[in-house]
Every structure is written in structure tokens, then in C-alpha cells.
Scaffold this active site. Structure first.
Site, mmCIF file in Angstrom:
data_model
loop_
_atom_site.group_PDB
_atom_site.id
_atom_site.type_symbol
_atom_site.label_atom_id
_atom_site.label_comp_id
_atom_site.label_asym_id
_atom_site.label_seq_id
_atom_site.Cartn_x
_atom_site.Cartn_y
_atom_site.Cartn_z
ATOM 1 N N GLY A 1 11.377 23.299 28.283
ATOM 2 C CA GLY A 1 10.231 24.021 28.822
ATOM 3 C C GLY A 1 8.928 23.553 28.225
ATOM 4 O O GLY A 1 8.891 22.683 27.340
ATOM 5 N N GLU B 1 6.727 21.690 29.500
ATOM 6 C CA GLU B 1 6.506 20.258 29.729
ATOM 7 C C GLU B 1 5.227 19.961 30.503
ATOM 8 O O GLU B 1 4.845 18.792 30.622
ATOM 9 C CB GLU B 1 7.689 19.646 30.511
ATOM 10 C CG GLU B 1 9.026 19.774 29.826
ATOM 11 C CD GLU B 1 9.843 20.951 30.364
ATOM 12 O OE1 GLU B 1 11.058 20.986 30.138
ATOM 13 O OE2 GLU B 1 9.228 21.839 31.006
ATOM 14 N N ASN C 1 8.031 35.624 30.872
ATOM 15 C CA ASN C 1 8.169 34.960 29.572
ATOM 16 C C ASN C 1 7.758 33.496 29.655
ATOM 17 O O ASN C 1 7.683 32.811 28.633
ATOM 18 C CB ASN C 1 9.617 35.045 29.079
ATOM 19 C CG ASN C 1 10.611 34.398 30.036
ATOM 20 O OD1 ASN C 1 10.362 34.308 31.238
ATOM 21 N ND2 ASN C 1 11.744 33.971 29.516
ATOM 22 N N GLY D 1 4.865 30.784 30.831
ATOM 23 C CA GLY D 1 3.476 30.642 31.253
ATOM 24 C C GLY D 1 3.182 29.233 31.707
ATOM 25 O O GLY D 1 3.511 28.269 31.020
ATOM 26 N N HIS D 2 2.596 29.100 32.893
ATOM 27 C CA HIS D 2 2.177 27.796 33.397
ATOM 28 C C HIS D 2 0.660 27.721 33.312
ATOM 29 O O HIS D 2 -0.054 28.537 33.901
ATOM 30 C CB HIS D 2 2.652 27.599 34.842
ATOM 31 C CG HIS D 2 4.123 27.379 34.948
ATOM 32 N ND1 HIS D 2 4.776 27.226 36.144
ATOM 33 C CD2 HIS D 2 5.077 27.289 33.993
ATOM 34 C CE1 HIS D 2 6.067 27.040 35.923
ATOM 35 N NE2 HIS D 2 6.267 27.088 34.629
ATOM 36 N N THR D 3 0.165 26.738 32.564
ATOM 37 C CA THR D 3 -1.269 26.597 32.334
ATOM 38 C C THR D 3 -1.850 25.560 33.277
ATOM 39 O O THR D 3 -1.339 24.442 33.380
ATOM 40 C CB THR D 3 -1.550 26.197 30.880
ATOM 41 O OG1 THR D 3 -1.007 27.192 30.005
ATOM 42 C CG2 THR D 3 -3.039 26.081 30.631
ATOM 43 N N GLN E 1 10.689 27.311 32.424
ATOM 44 C CA GLN E 1 11.477 26.795 31.303
ATOM 45 C C GLN E 1 11.931 25.358 31.580
ATOM 46 O O GLN E 1 11.193 24.609 32.207
ATOM 47 C CB GLN E 1 12.671 27.719 31.009
ATOM 48 C CG GLN E 1 12.292 29.043 30.368
ATOM 49 C CD GLN E 1 12.119 30.156 31.371
ATOM 50 O OE1 GLN E 1 12.648 30.125 32.465
ATOM 51 N NE2 GLN E 1 11.365 31.176 31.010
ATOM 52 N N THR F 1 17.771 30.302 28.003
ATOM 53 C CA THR F 1 17.257 31.443 28.744
ATOM 54 C C THR F 1 18.390 32.018 29.576
ATOM 55 O O THR F 1 19.539 31.577 29.462
ATOM 56 C CB THR F 1 16.039 31.046 29.601
ATOM 57 O OG1 THR F 1 15.372 32.217 30.052
ATOM 58 C CG2 THR F 1 16.424 30.153 30.771
ATOM 59 N N PRO G 1 3.397 28.968 17.631
ATOM 60 C CA PRO G 1 3.405 27.513 17.458
ATOM 61 C C PRO G 1 4.740 26.930 17.892
ATOM 62 O O PRO G 1 5.795 27.493 17.601
ATOM 63 C CB PRO G 1 3.175 27.317 15.954
ATOM 64 C CG PRO G 1 3.582 28.612 15.327
ATOM 65 C CD PRO G 1 3.295 29.672 16.332
ATOM 66 N N ARG G 2 4.683 25.827 18.608
ATOM 67 C CA ARG G 2 5.900 25.179 19.075
ATOM 68 C C ARG G 2 6.419 24.192 18.035
ATOM 69 O O ARG G 2 5.633 23.546 17.331
ATOM 70 C CB ARG G 2 5.644 24.454 20.392
ATOM 71 C CG ARG G 2 5.270 25.392 21.533
ATOM 72 C CD ARG G 2 4.895 24.628 22.797
ATOM 73 N NE ARG G 2 4.461 25.560 23.845
ATOM 74 C CZ ARG G 2 3.461 25.344 24.671
ATOM 75 N NH1 ARG G 2 2.765 24.214 24.581
ATOM 76 N NH2 ARG G 2 3.132 26.237 25.583
ATOM 77 N N LYS H 1 1.104 14.532 28.803
ATOM 78 C CA LYS H 1 0.535 14.493 27.457
ATOM 79 C C LYS H 1 0.716 13.140 26.762
ATOM 80 O O LYS H 1 0.900 13.072 25.552
ATOM 81 C CB LYS H 1 1.126 15.610 26.589
ATOM 82 C CG LYS H 1 0.717 17.007 27.073
ATOM 83 C CD LYS H 1 0.991 18.078 26.028
ATOM 84 C CE LYS H 1 0.401 19.407 26.435
ATOM 85 N NZ LYS H 1 0.550 20.458 25.417
#
Length: 442
Positions: A12, A14, A38, A40-42, A224, A239, A304-305, A331
Site C-alpha cells: 500500500g 504506492e 483506513n 488514504g489516497h493523496t 492498500q 488487511t 511514520p512509514r 517517487k
């Protein structure tokens, strides 16, 4: 036009939201098929940032119809807050948002059970968000869940709620020593939610069938990622829903014969939230660099991831399980500062190297990564939109990753904004959506 599944290929986070937002203008419908609030898509549009928890990422495009499918579990209070926030920012929902009658509700006792169970799990703690998603799916499987259609039938809703409250209160009281609930405290607010949501609740499976028969193209948006799938992930650290491409069928009512392709999303490195195995996790300066440059904090929780190098073994597994036609790598610019970059090409366990993703829990926890190390490019790729302009070393990294995984790369994200995107010429995306145009190919 084809119907395409967009699915996470890691744990998730990604960047599915951005990819769906980039592709949404080229389809007619975006449908979310699993998960809850649970996830979130930014999406970043210019200087504006939108965090979508339940509503599909296509909602920011006028004329793109968005569907919340039957495989999603819905917290109505959270959904209404999300809807109101979008309307206040000028986003139109009427005629653009549809909610499945068969989607299950997250009830107030679900988060309470979620948090109570986690508090007593000890070493087996999953690290959930505490949103009640797991208990809601558990009730669905146990055939005691309450669905959106039930919300529109006051007597039926009351009957189901009374039955569930008796069970849940006993569990909360006798097992977890936690606060109990009353029917009346829940009934009033939920009936008000029903009034809010009634205009959007419908038979979405029928709508999707009619739209597709009429020539509409549909994009299926997962939440996810593959390695969190309830059947195919790193169980039990997963999940509670089907995050893989197969979940697009069960989570929407669309048959597999109507789906034409699958796009997997992977970061150029890897992250994970919560507990569970993470073979390529790093610590120290490299972890700090990835977390800081990648802003690796949960869009819903702010947690934090955990950060690490990309695992090509896991990506090859995701490609096989999902039947991926192509990858989108997000990224890439986060790696710009690295002197060297690593790709995990095997999992070493007790003298044996696995090049296929193992299914044994003990191996996940005990194995060590086998890395292939490449030179970094140490120059900015941020905002680049042409594959040919990428530094040579960056292209070599992407091409080597694609070679190891055995799936081509169709999109490269070089920043959070929509336009910070490279569409790779000759890849699946321009073939699926000719209106995307072309760019230099690898």
C-alpha cells in the site's frame, strides 16, 4: 475503451491515488472496490492537496462518474465529512457519486473492537489504524453485517442493530473489559446519515453493467496493496479484504470477462505501515533520507512509514497474482540523493536463496535480502515529463528493475503533482488510452 484495474503491488501507499487521478480523464467511470476509510489516497492538483479516504480518486474530474463498490466497508460519518469537504472546495458530487446498496457499514462498535483486540494482541499486534475495518469485514463474513440498503429500512436496521449490540456488548464487557453501546445512541445518528446518503445509494453493479454495455470505460481503483491481501498477502499481517485485481470483480459485481488489463503501482523503493515482515527494511541515515524526501507519513493516520529498498521478488509475485500488464513506478525523485540504489533479487533462508516469493511466515521473518546494487544518479529528476530526459543511471535502474520483474514500465512519477508524470511510449498505457499521447520509450 478498455476497463482497467489499478492495483498496489507492495504494502500500500504506492501512489495509486495520483495514478488514478492522472488516468481518470481518459475513462468514464472510476470505481473503488475494497477497503475502508483506513486507506488514504493523496492527490495534488497545483497547490491544492486532497486526501480521499473512501471516495474514488476520479472525483476531482468533472464528468467522471465515481462508484463506491460493494466490496468497500463504509463509515457513514467519515464519508459524509469527506463529501462535505469536497463540496466546500468546489467539487461536484451530484450525478458523479454512487454508493452500492450492498456495501457494508462500519458501526461504532467496530472501531471499539478493533482497538480492544489490538491492545491485547502482544507480539501478534497487526498495527491496524483502529478504524474498525477488520471487525466490519469479520461481521460481513459471519453474515451479521449491516449494509447500506439496511440503512434505508428503519425497522430492519433496528432489528439487526439490536441483535448485534447484544453480541458486541457481551464481547466488549466480558473479553475486553471495554465500554458498551446502546441501540438508541447509535440509531439516531445513523438514521440521520441515511437521510444524507439516500440519494447516492443504488444498485451500482447494475449501473456498471449498463454503462459498460453502452461503451463506457471503467477504471477499478484498489486500496492498500497486493502484499496486504487477505488471501495472498503476508498473513496475518494483512488487511481484511481482497486487495488484488481479482477483488475488482467480487467488490463491484463486474465479471472478469469485462476487465481487459491490470496496472500495478510500485514505489521506486518500498514502505510499510504497522507490524509484519519487511525483508528490505532499512534503518539509520538511509531510512531517514527516504522518509524525509518521500514524506513517508500516513495520509490518514500521520504515522511514520517503515522504509526500505524495492523488493523485485515481491513485485514479480504481485505481477503473477494480479496478471499485471505493466507497472507504474512512483517517487523516482526520492532516490535522487542516493549514491547507490539497491534491488532485492532473492530471499536467503538457511542457505537457500528463494527467487519466488515464499508463503511461509517463518521464512518472511528469518530471511535476509540478496541485493543487486547499482550506481545512483545524484541529480534531480523532480518534475520530469520525458523519459529520454531522465539521467542515464535512473533509466538503467528502471530498466533493470523491469527486466528482473519481467513486466514493462508504462508510467514514471517524478513528483506529487499531476504533471510530474512520464507516460512511456510503446507501453500498455498509450495502447489502452491513445489520448495520453506518447513520450520517449526506454
Amino acid at each position: 475503451m478498455p476497463n482497467i484495474v489499478v492495483v498496489g503491488a507492495q504494502w500500500g501507499d504506492e501512489g495509486k491515488g495520483k495514478v488514478v487521478d492522472v488516468l481518470a480523464p481518459h475513462v468514464d467511470v472510476v470505481v473503488r472496490y475494497q477497503g475502508g476509510n483506513n486507506a488514504g489516497h493523496t492527490v495534488v492538483v497545483g497547490k491544492e492537496k486532497f486526501v480521499l479516504q473512501t471516495i474514488p480518486s476520479g472525483i476531482l474530474h468533472r464528468g467522471c462518474r465515481c462508484v463506491i463498490g460493494c466490496g468497500v466497508v463504509i463509515n457513514p460519518a467519515s464519508l459524509i465529512d469527506e463529501m462535505e469537504a469536497l463540496v466546500q472546495r468546489g467539487v461536484s458530487l451530484d450525478g458523479n457519486l454512487y454508493i452500492s446498496k450492498n456495501a457494508h457499514l462500519i458501526m461504532p462498535y467496530h472501531p471499539a473492537l478493533d482497538r480492544a483486540a489490538e491492545s491485547q494482541a502482544g507480539k501478534r499486534r497487526i498495527g491496524t489504524t483502529g478504524k474498525g475495518v477488520g471487525p466490519a469485514y469479520a461481521d460481513k463474513a459471519a453474515r451479521v453485517g449491516i449494509r447500506m440498503a439496511d440503512l434505508l429500512d428503519e425497522q430492519l436496521f433496528r432489528d439487526k442493530l439490536e441483535f448485534n449490540i447484544r453480541q458486541k456488548n457481551r464481547l466488549l464487557r466480558e473479553i475486553y473489559d471495554a465500554e458498551e453501546f446502546t441501540v438508541e445512541a447509535i440509531l439516531g445518528p445513523y438514521l440521520r446519515y441515511a437521510g444524507w446518503l439516500a440519494p447516492y445509494i443504488t444498485d451500482t453493479a447494475l449501473l456498471l453493467s449498463r454503462w459498460m454495455d453502452g461503451g463506457a470505460s471503467v477504471m477499478f481503483e484498489g486500496a492498500q496493496g497486493t502484499l496486504l491481501d487477505v488471501d495472498h498477502g503476508t498473513y496475518p499481517f494483512i488487511t481484511s479484504s481482497s486487495t488484488t485485481a481479482g477483488g475488482a470483480c467480487t467488490g463491484t459485481g463486474v465479471p472478469p470477462t469485462k476487465i481487459h488489463g491490470a496496472l500495478g503501482i510500485s514505489k521506486a523503493y518500498c514502505t510499510r505501515v504497522g507490524g509484519g515482515p519487511f525483508l528490505t527494511e532499512v534503518s539509520g541515515d538511509i531510512a531517514d533520507l527516504l522518509r524525509t524526501r518521500g514524506n513517508e507519513f500516513g495520509s490518514v493516520t500521520g504515522r511514520p512509514r517503515r522504509c526500505g529498498w524495492v523488493d523485485a521478488v515481491g513485485l514479480r509475485y504481485a505481477a503473477r497474482i494480479n496478471g499485471l500488464d505493466a507497472f507504474a513506478i512512483t517517487k523516482l525523485d526520492v532516490l535522487d540523493a542516493c549514491e547507490t540504489v539497491k534491488i532485492c533479487v532473492g530471499h536467503r533462508h538457511r542457505g537457500e536463496v528463494f527467487t519466488e516469493f515464499p508463503e511461509e511466515e517463518r521464512i518472511w521473518h528469518e530471511a535476509a535480502p540478496v541485493y543487486e546494487e547499482l550506481s545512483g544518479w545524484q541529480t534531480s529528476t523532480h518534475g520530469m515529463q520525458d523519459y529520454a530526459e531522465l539521467p542515464t543511471k535512473a533509466r538503467e535502474y528502471l530498466e533493470r528493475l523491469s527486466e528482473i520483474v519481467g513486466v514493462g514500465i508504462a508510467l514514471v512519477s517524478t513528483g506529487p503533482v499531476r504533471d510530474d508524470t512520464i507516460i512511456v511510449a510503446g507501453s500498455a498505457l498509450p495502447r489502452w488510452f491513445p489520448s495520453l499521447g506518447s513520450a520517449a520509450s526506454p
